[in-house]
Each structure stands twice: as structure tokens, then as C-alpha cells.
Motif scaffolding. Structure first.
Motif, mmCIF file in Angstrom:
data_model
loop_
_atom_site.group_PDB
_atom_site.id
_atom_site.type_symbol
_atom_site.label_atom_id
_atom_site.label_comp_id
_atom_site.label_asym_id
_atom_site.label_seq_id
_atom_site.Cartn_x
_atom_site.Cartn_y
_atom_site.Cartn_z
ATOM 1 N N PHE A 80 1.051 -1.024 0.300
ATOM 2 C CA PHE A 80 0.029 0.463 0.416
ATOM 3 C C PHE A 80 0.820 1.268 0.232
ATOM 4 O O PHE A 80 0.942 2.293 -1.217
ATOM 5 C CB PHE A 80 -1.027 -0.108 1.204
ATOM 6 C CG PHE A 80 -1.894 1.007 1.219
ATOM 7 C CD1 PHE A 80 -1.704 1.947 2.178
ATOM 8 C CD2 PHE A 80 -3.008 0.984 0.091
ATOM 9 C CE1 PHE A 80 -2.661 3.614 2.694
ATOM 10 C CE2 PHE A 80 -3.881 1.912 0.402
ATOM 11 C CZ PHE A 80 -3.392 3.380 1.747
ATOM 12 N N LEU A 81 1.752 1.233 0.851
ATOM 13 C CA LEU A 81 2.719 2.308 0.787
ATOM 14 C C LEU A 81 4.245 2.597 -0.089
ATOM 15 O O LEU A 81 3.738 3.701 -1.415
ATOM 16 C CB LEU A 81 3.515 2.381 1.840
ATOM 17 C CG LEU A 81 3.309 2.678 3.300
ATOM 18 C CD1 LEU A 81 4.371 2.052 4.165
ATOM 19 C CD2 LEU A 81 2.653 3.668 3.535
ATOM 20 N N ALA A 82 3.791 1.400 -0.855
ATOM 21 C CA ALA A 82 4.725 1.674 -2.143
ATOM 22 C C ALA A 82 3.623 1.911 -3.675
ATOM 23 O O ALA A 82 4.348 3.322 -4.120
ATOM 24 C CB ALA A 82 4.804 0.378 -2.556
ATOM 25 N N LEU A 83 2.815 1.868 -2.830
ATOM 26 C CA LEU A 83 1.480 2.242 -4.102
ATOM 27 C C LEU A 83 1.367 3.797 -3.955
ATOM 28 O O LEU A 83 1.574 4.056 -5.108
ATOM 29 C CB LEU A 83 0.639 1.213 -4.223
ATOM 30 C CG LEU A 83 -1.070 1.372 -5.398
ATOM 31 C CD1 LEU A 83 -0.229 0.445 -6.473
ATOM 32 C CD2 LEU A 83 -1.676 0.955 -4.525
ATOM 33 N N TRP A 84 0.786 4.291 -3.309
ATOM 34 C CA TRP A 84 0.813 5.488 -2.425
ATOM 35 C C TRP A 84 2.344 6.202 -2.863
ATOM 36 O O TRP A 84 1.814 7.245 -4.111
ATOM 37 C CB TRP A 84 1.039 5.586 -0.582
ATOM 38 C CG TRP A 84 0.408 7.269 -0.285
ATOM 39 C CD1 TRP A 84 0.580 8.124 -0.982
ATOM 40 C CD2 TRP A 84 0.759 6.775 1.285
ATOM 41 N NE1 TRP A 84 -0.002 9.143 0.171
ATOM 42 C CE2 TRP A 84 0.295 8.429 1.377
ATOM 43 C CE3 TRP A 84 0.325 5.961 2.100
ATOM 44 C CZ2 TRP A 84 -0.110 9.012 2.307
ATOM 45 C CZ3 TRP A 84 -0.306 7.054 3.116
ATOM 46 C CH2 TRP A 84 -0.360 7.992 3.599
#
Lengths: 281, 264, 264
Positions: free
Chosen positions: B25-29
Motif C-alpha cells: 500500500f505504501l509503495a503504491l501510494w
């Protein structure tokens, strides 16, 4: 008995004003019991009297009409947020029930989110208004308020719905497997009715959360027209008329009760439907 | 030794999906914000937030300490009053009949809205209004859950105590109180995270401008969004600390319980 | 000196509710259980056997008749702790260790710490559970929990044991083992036992007399003497054993003329 409790509280209020000194009770320098003068603790008669006063001296409507229209405004925002939060929360719960991997990945976050102050995000949403366009719609300030309500309503609904959807015991789910029922049929005939006793308390929690979210969001965004803004503005006028700030706070309390009461009505409607179902299928 | 390996394996199995999800999720963000050139006022980059956490950690910690203190004092107060009220209500039916509907009603009301009232009652420069709001907010889950625990008793245990000709107080001491502990801790877990939430929210209603809430608002007002998000992260961290402390307290006080699943 | 009967019931009846909706749970019960005697109460659901047991235990007051336990009124006997009781569910307190559970009746009645410990361990040894003294109830199987419950019932060396289907929740093999244990313990302690069951072989194996009851209203229809000597595993395959079982079964069915035509 509830009435008795309220009467006792009212009596306690006036008794306190009678007994405790105007300056309150201090230990050393700190005030441990509040001041009891009329500015700090207005008489109950003053509090209720404030509703009838005119909002702005000599012009406009009464405080009461102002409170009512603000409550109505905020309630609609909270309701919009509630609706969105409930739908998304329920859909997520369906996904988590259907796919175990989704449950295992997301559920810890959903559960933990109930323990953390998500409301802290409220001021951050402020920046969206006037500067964001979503799906062709300009992002208006009131949408920020509803968004926060939605956000706060979402989590209790997701947890409660998942619990409810997973509640039927194996003996019932296995029975439906014997009937070669599809996942959808099992959902409609078994899981949904079984989830009602779990959904109702979750919806009540979500309704209360949506109300708090709307009020706090209004304050941090500075949205006028809502009850949150009214509380702050009356609080700032407190030196002039100390009893006035109680009016919108009582209004906010009523707003919360109306929201949760609305869910209780749904409870009554659904309960009857649910028990009748046993005969029809 | 084998059971330890099995146990470790089970924890890993339970833990990797949320971790993978979180990291992903963080990477996608991060990617999304960079690629779509999203402005910080909408959504800052995780890397920017992390930077601010590092740079501003002194200010953030000071603010967190203030909010945390308010939450702690309010929690302690609400705990004591809540447990006492539950003990009394379990013995005095009239008190139960009065307090329980009141508690149900108060659950619907935005308690934090009471802050302005307390601000006028006490000086608005004191921390007491916020601590009082937290205490009231915390009182209800503690009261409701502890009372529920005190009222229920396994019928077999009740008959057993009667066969021992045990007095009502002895029965309470030996059976009801230990039996009520799980319920009390359910309430404590709700209350401890609620204390932080109430502490932060009450800060939005005016009064002293220290603490995490006003820090977030002023950062947002100054358009320093990564900093604002960093403070929000700290607030979330504070909430987690309180919650984890409650969970640990539960495990310590009730060593006889097997660890329960998250939904039970 | 004549030893008082363990239990002496005369004209005992119990009515629940008032008026036309009243249920006569038991009526006209006359029963004497001698000191050291093992008597079973057997009958279909609703025959009042559990109610009768609870009347003897002074957990329920009879509507009529007299109840003497150890020569005293039942309430006195309960206050003097003249009996120990075991229920169908073990009812162990999950927050105490096995030892702590056996110590419960001792601690409640003022036995000192060291003495409690000694007595509890002695009892656990008697039941073959000495190795599990520090375990928690949740770590034990159903059969073992029930043995702890029996050890607890024996804690104050009572002259009378009251047992309400204590082996009902166990599988057949464990049941038979527990029955043999119980016989051994009764022989060693010399306690009288009133044992409620709905298993005919169990009643015959354990008792000197089987009290057959029937419902609506609950009453004693017959008391059957069990002509078996010392009970060991061979008894389970003896002809007299099966004959007595048939006898009890027919008594339960009401000894209709049709049944008596069959082979003895």
C-alpha cells in the motif's frame, strides 16, 4: 428510572451551585471543582431560557431556530457520510468473507483503525475544497465533512458486518452446501439474515461516529451552517452570554440521539422482517 | 521445541498478509503521488511524511506528551469512577436502572462537544476540561462492560457457592470478581484507545493550543501538509501505544486465558 | 449408638408455580439412605430426580415433607458442610489451578494455607491427579476436569456425596473407568452417595439400591436392591448384573403385564 436519573442530575446541578463557593474549590493552585457562579454554571432556567432569546439582538430568529437549522444541516451531512461509509464497509465485509486472503490482509488494519484517532485527519481534508475535482464534480467543503463521517462510520460497519456474515455455525452452512446452494444464495438466505443482530449495534456505533465526525470536521474545516460551527461561535461569545453555548451543545446531543434512534427504527423494521422470513422460505 | 516452531510458524502465517499489504500500500501510494504529480495538499508522499517525522520529532514528541498526559489522567479518572459505579450498580438495583439507560443514551451523544462548557467552568488555560471530557468518554465503556461482567455468573458456580453456604460477599469475591475480569478488559481496551481519541478531539474545541490536535490544525493552516500528516501519524502511534498497553495488561492479569482471535 | 441415616426423606414434595399452571415436580417421596450406602436415582426426563437431589442439598426448599441429612435439617447440614456435591458440568473456576480449585471449599471455611495445600494434594493423589496440581482447568480433558470436581467434593471428607449425572458428558470408556474410581474412593472414605443418572448399567454397577422414578408427577415407583457383592471389572459381565439391569429396565417401563410374559 431514566427520568429520575435526569431529575437527580438537574437537582445535583442546582445543589452544587448552592453549596460550592463561586470561585470553585482549589488544591494549591489548581482548580479541582469548577466555579459555581452564573458565568461558569448558569442556572438551568437560564440555559433553557437561552433558546428563546434572539440570536442577534433585535434581528433575526431565535437561538432555537438557529440551533434547529444547524442541526438539520449537519444531520444531512452526517447522513450522507453514514450512507457512503455503510455501503463501502459492507462491501468490504463481503469481500473479506468471500476471500480469506483479503480478510487476513485487511482485518488487522480494520480492527486497529478502531483504536486510533482517525479524526486527527479531519483538518487535512480541509485542503481539498476548492482545489480538487473528482469525477467531474468540484469538491465542495461540505463533501469534506461527509467524507470524514463516512470514514468514521466505515470501520465499525466493516467489523460488525464481517462478524455477522461469518456467524452462521457450520451446521447451517453445511446444510446449504448439501442443497448445492451457490455463494450468492447462501448469502441472501443465510448470512444476511444471520448478520442482522450484529449489524444493528454496528450501525448504531457508525451513526454516532458519523455525527461526531461531522461536528468535528465542521469545526476544523470551518464550515458554517452546521452545528459544529455554531458551538464554536457561541463559545467565543461566552463572556457576553454564558448560557448560550449550552444551546447548540444540547442540539448536538439531540442530533446524536436522532441518528442512533433512526437506526433503532431500522432495527424494529428489520426484526419483524427477519422473524417472518422463517415461515416463507 | 517443536511446539515453539509450530507456534512461530503460525504467527508468521498470520502476520505476512497484512505486512505485505501494508508495504504494498505504501509503495503504491508513493508511486501514485509521484506519477500523477499529486499536490501535497491532497496527499503527500510517504517519503516526505517520514522525513518530517525525523526532522520534527522533538516538537512532535512534546505535543504527543501533552495529549498523552491528558489522555492518561482522563483514563485513570474514568476508570476509577466507572469501576466503582459498576460495583455499586451491581448491588443497588435502583442505581443500575438509572445509570444503564443513561449510558445507552450517552453513547449516542458527541461527548467531546461538552468541552466548551468545561472551558467556561474551569479556566480555559487549564488542562482540566480536556481531562474531564476524556474521563466522561472513558467512563461509559468501562461502566457498561464491568457491570455486565459483574452481573453474569455461571449457574454451576452459583449453585456450587450456595452448596458451600457462602455469603453473598464471599461469592462476589471468589467467583464474580474474577469472572468479571474478561469483561472489564474488553471495556478497558475500548476505553484506552478512546481516551486518546477524546483527548485529541477535545483539543479542537478551543482552549490551550498545545497538544497534537492544534499542531495538526496549525500545520494544515500553514499548508505544511507533510508535517501535518507526520503529526497525524504520531497521533495514530499514540493511540496504538495506549491500546497495546491495555492488551498487555489484559494478558498479565489473566494468564489463564488462551490468546483469543481478533474477532472473538 | 445408632449412626444417623445419611439422608432421610419423609413425604417430600415440590411444586413450582401457582394455581392451575403449577407443576408438581416431585410428590410423596419417602426415602432413607443409610450411612455409607450408595443409592442411585434413575428415571426419564422430568421425573424430578435432579430436583430431589437439589432438595437434599438444600438448594431448593421442598413444598412439603421433611428432609434430614445426617440427622439434621437440610439447611443445617448445608451450613455445617456435611455433604459434597458434583454437577454434570465440572464447574471448575478457570482462573484457579487444579490445586486451587480443590482448595476452594477448604479456603472458604477457614482452613489454613499449609493445611489446605496438604489436604488438596492428598485428594488429588487419591484421584490420581497429583501430577496436574499446577495445571489450569482449560488444559485438562473433560474426564480429568470431572475428577478434579469429585476431588473438590471430597475436600472436607463429607459423610455424604451428592452427584448429579457427573459422568453424563463423558464417553463410554471414560465413564466406566470413572465408575470404578468412584467405587474405590467410596470404599476408602466410607461416604454415602446419592447419585442421579439416566444410565441403567451405571446405576446398577455403582449402587446398593436403585431408586426408580417416573414423571408427571415425579415420584418413586420402585426401589430395587442390587444383589452384587464387591464391584470389580468382572461384575460388568456377570449374569446377575444383566439380570438386575433387566429388572430396573422393566421397572422403568412400568412393569406392564405384557412385559412380564417374556423370559426372566
Amino acid at each position: 428510572m431514566l427520568v429520575l436519573a435526569l431529575v437527580l442530575l438537574a437537582a445535583l446541578w442546582e445543589l452544587y451551585k448552592l453549596v460550592i463557593p463561586a470561585d470553585g474549590v482549589r488544591i494549591g493552585d489548581t482548580l479541582i471543582l469548577p466555579r459555581s457562579d452564573d458565568t461558569s454554571m448558569p442556572h438551568l432556567s437560564q440555559i433553557f431560557g437561552a433558546f428563546g432569546k434572539q440570536e442577534v439582538a433585535g434581528a433575526g430568529g431565535t437561538v432555537l431556530s438557529s440551533v434547529i437549522s444547524s442541526v438539520w444541516y449537519s444531520l444531512r451531512l452526517a447522513a450522507a457520510g453514514f450512507a457512503v461509509g455503510v455501503v463501502i464497509g459492507f462491501l468490504l465485509a463481503l469481500a473479506m468473507q468471500r476471500l480469506r486472503i483479503v480478510e487476513r490482509a485487511l482485518l488487522p488494519y480494520v480492527v486497529l483503525s478502531q483504536t486510533v484517532p482517525l479524526i486527527a485527519l479531519a483538518p487535512l481534508v480541509y485542503g481539498w475544497s476548492g482545489n480538487l475535482t473528482l469525477f467531474g464534480l468540484d469538491w465542495k467543503p461540505w463533501m469534506s465533512v461527509s467524507a470524514i463521517s463516512a470514514y468514521l462510520a466505515f470501520f465499525p460497519v466493516a467489523v460488525g458486518a464481517l462478524r455477522g456474515l461469518s456467524s452462521p455455525p457450520p451446521v447451517q452452512t453445511e446444510l446449504l452446501r448439501c442443497y448445492a446452494a451457490s455463494w450468492w444464495q447462501t448469502l441472501v438466505r443465510l448470512r444476511l439474515p444471520a448478520s442482522v443482530p450484529y449489524l444493528i449495534p454496528a450501525l448504531k456505533l457508525a451513526a454516532a461516529a458519523a455525527v461526531v465526525g461531522a461536528i468535528v470536521a465542521e469545526i476544523s474545516i470551518g464550515l458554517s451552517g452546521g452545528i459544529g460551527r455554531l458551538i464554536i461561535s457561541y463559545a467565543q461569545q461566552a463572556t457576553g452570554d454564558p448560557s448560550r453555548v449550552y444551546a447548540p451543545i444540547i442540539g448536538a446531543a439531540v442530533m446524536g440521539l436522532v441518528a442512533v434512534g433512526g437506526v433503532s427504527l431500522l432495527d424494529v423494521a428489520l426484526r419483524r422482517y427477519h422473524t417472518h422470513q422463517e415461515g416463507t422460505w | 521445541m517443536r511446539t515453539q516452531a509450530v507456534w512461530a510458524g503460525r504467527i508468521f502465517k498470520g502476520v505476512w498478509p497484512p505486512i505485505i499489504f501494508g508495504v504494498g500500500f505504501l509503495a503504491l501510494w508513493q508511486w501514485f503521488v509521484e506519477v500523477r504529480d499529486i499536490k501535497p495538499f491532497v496527499l503527500p508522499k510517504p517519503s516526505a511524511i517520514f522525513d518530517q517525522l525525523r526532522l520534527q520529532h522533538d516538537t512532535i514528541l512534546t505535543a504527543a506528551r501533552i495529549t498523552g498526559e491528558n489522555a492518561l489522567v482522563g483514563l485513570a479518572l474514568g476508570l476509577v469512577v466507572g469501576v466503582t459505579a459498576a460495583l455499586l450498580a451491581s448491588r443497588v438495583r435502583a442505581l443500575d436502572d438509572m445509570l444503564t439507560p443513561l449510558a445507552a443514551g450517552m453513547a449516542a451523544i458527541p461527548i467531546v462537544a461538552l468541552t466548551p462548557i468545561f472551558n467556561t467552568m474551569f479556566a480555559s488555560t487549564s488542562s482540566t476540561p480536556r481531562r474531564l471530557v476524556v474521563a466522561i468518554y472513558v467512563f461509559f465503556p468501562i461502566f457498561v462492560n464491568t457491570l455486565r461482567g459483574l452481573r453474569q455468573i455461571d449457574p454451576v458456580h452459583a449453585e456450587l457457592m450456595r452448596s458451600y453456604a457462602a455469603s453473598p460477599w464471599t461469592t462476589t469475591k471468589v467467583v464474580r470478581l474474577p469472572g468479571a475480569l474478561p469483561f472489564f478488559f474488553t471495556g478497558l481496551k475500548i476505553a484506552s484507545s478512546g481516551a486518546v481519541i477524546a483527548a485529541i478531539v477535545s483539543e479542537y474545541f478551543g482552549g490551550l493550543q498545545k497538544g497534537l490536535g492544534p499542531a495538526i490544525t496549525s500545520a494544515a493552516a500553514a499548508s505544511a501538509y507533510p508535517r501535518a500528516w507526520a503529526i497525524v501519524t504520531a497521533a495514530i502511534g499514540l493511540g496504538l501505544v495506549f491500546y497495546i498497553a491495555a492488551v498487555l495488561a489484559e494478558r498479565l492479569a489473566m494468564p489463564w486465558q488462551r490468546p483469543q482471535g481478533e474477532l472473538s | 449408638m445408632v449412626t444417623a441415616a445419611a439422608v432421610a426423606l419423609e413425604g417430600v414434595g415440590k411444586r413450582f408455580g401457582e394455581g392451575p399452571a403449577a407443576v408438581q415436580a416431585v410428590t410423596g417421596i419417602d426415602l432413607t439412605v443409610a450411612a455409607g450406602e450408595f443409592a442411585s436415582l434413575i428415571g426419564p426426563s422430568g421425573c424430578g430426580k435432579s430436583t430431589l437431589l437439589r432438595i437434599v442439598a438444600n438448594l431448593i426448599e421442598p413444598s412439603e415433607g421433611s428432609v434430614l441429612v445426617n440427622g439434621k435439617p437440610a439447611s443445617r447440614a448445608r451450613l455445617d458442610q456435611d455433604y459434597g456435591i458434583a454437577f454434570q458440568s465440572a464447574g471448575l473456576l478457570e482462573w484457579r489451578t487444579v490445586q486451587g480449585n480443590v482448595e476452594l471449599p477448604l479456603g472458604l471455611h477457614g482452613v489454613g494455607k499449609a493445611q489446605r495445600r496438604e489436604q488438596a494434594l492428598e485428594l488429588l493423589d487419591l484421584m490420581g491427579l497429583a501430577d496436574f496440581a499446577s495445571h489450569r482447568p482449560s488444559q485438562l480433558s473433560g474426564g480429568m476436569q470431572q475428577r478434579v470436581a469429585i476431588a473438590r467434593a471430597l475436600a472436607r471428607r463429607p459423610a455424604l456425596l451428592l452427584m448429579d449425572e457427573p459422568f453424563g458428558a463423558l464417553d463410554e470408556m471414560t465413564r466406566e473407568r470413572m465408575q470404578s474410581e468412584l467405587i474405590r474412593i467410596c470404599a476408602e472414605t466410607g461416604a454415602a452417595v446419592v447419585f442421579v443418572t439416566h444410565s441403567i448399567p451405571e446405576a446398577v454397577f455403582l449402587s446398593q439400591r436403585v431408586v426408580v422414578m417416573s414423571p408427571r408427577p415425579g415420584r418413586i415407583t420402585e426401589i430395587i436392591d442390587v444383589p452384587l457383592g464387591a464391584r470389580d471389572e468382572d461384575v460388568r459381565e456377570a449374569e446377575t448384573f444383566f439380570a438386575t439391569i433387566t429388572d430396573v429396565r422393566e421397572a422403568l417401563r412400568g412393569r406392564s403385564p405384557v412385559a412380564e410374559e417374556g423370559p426372566a
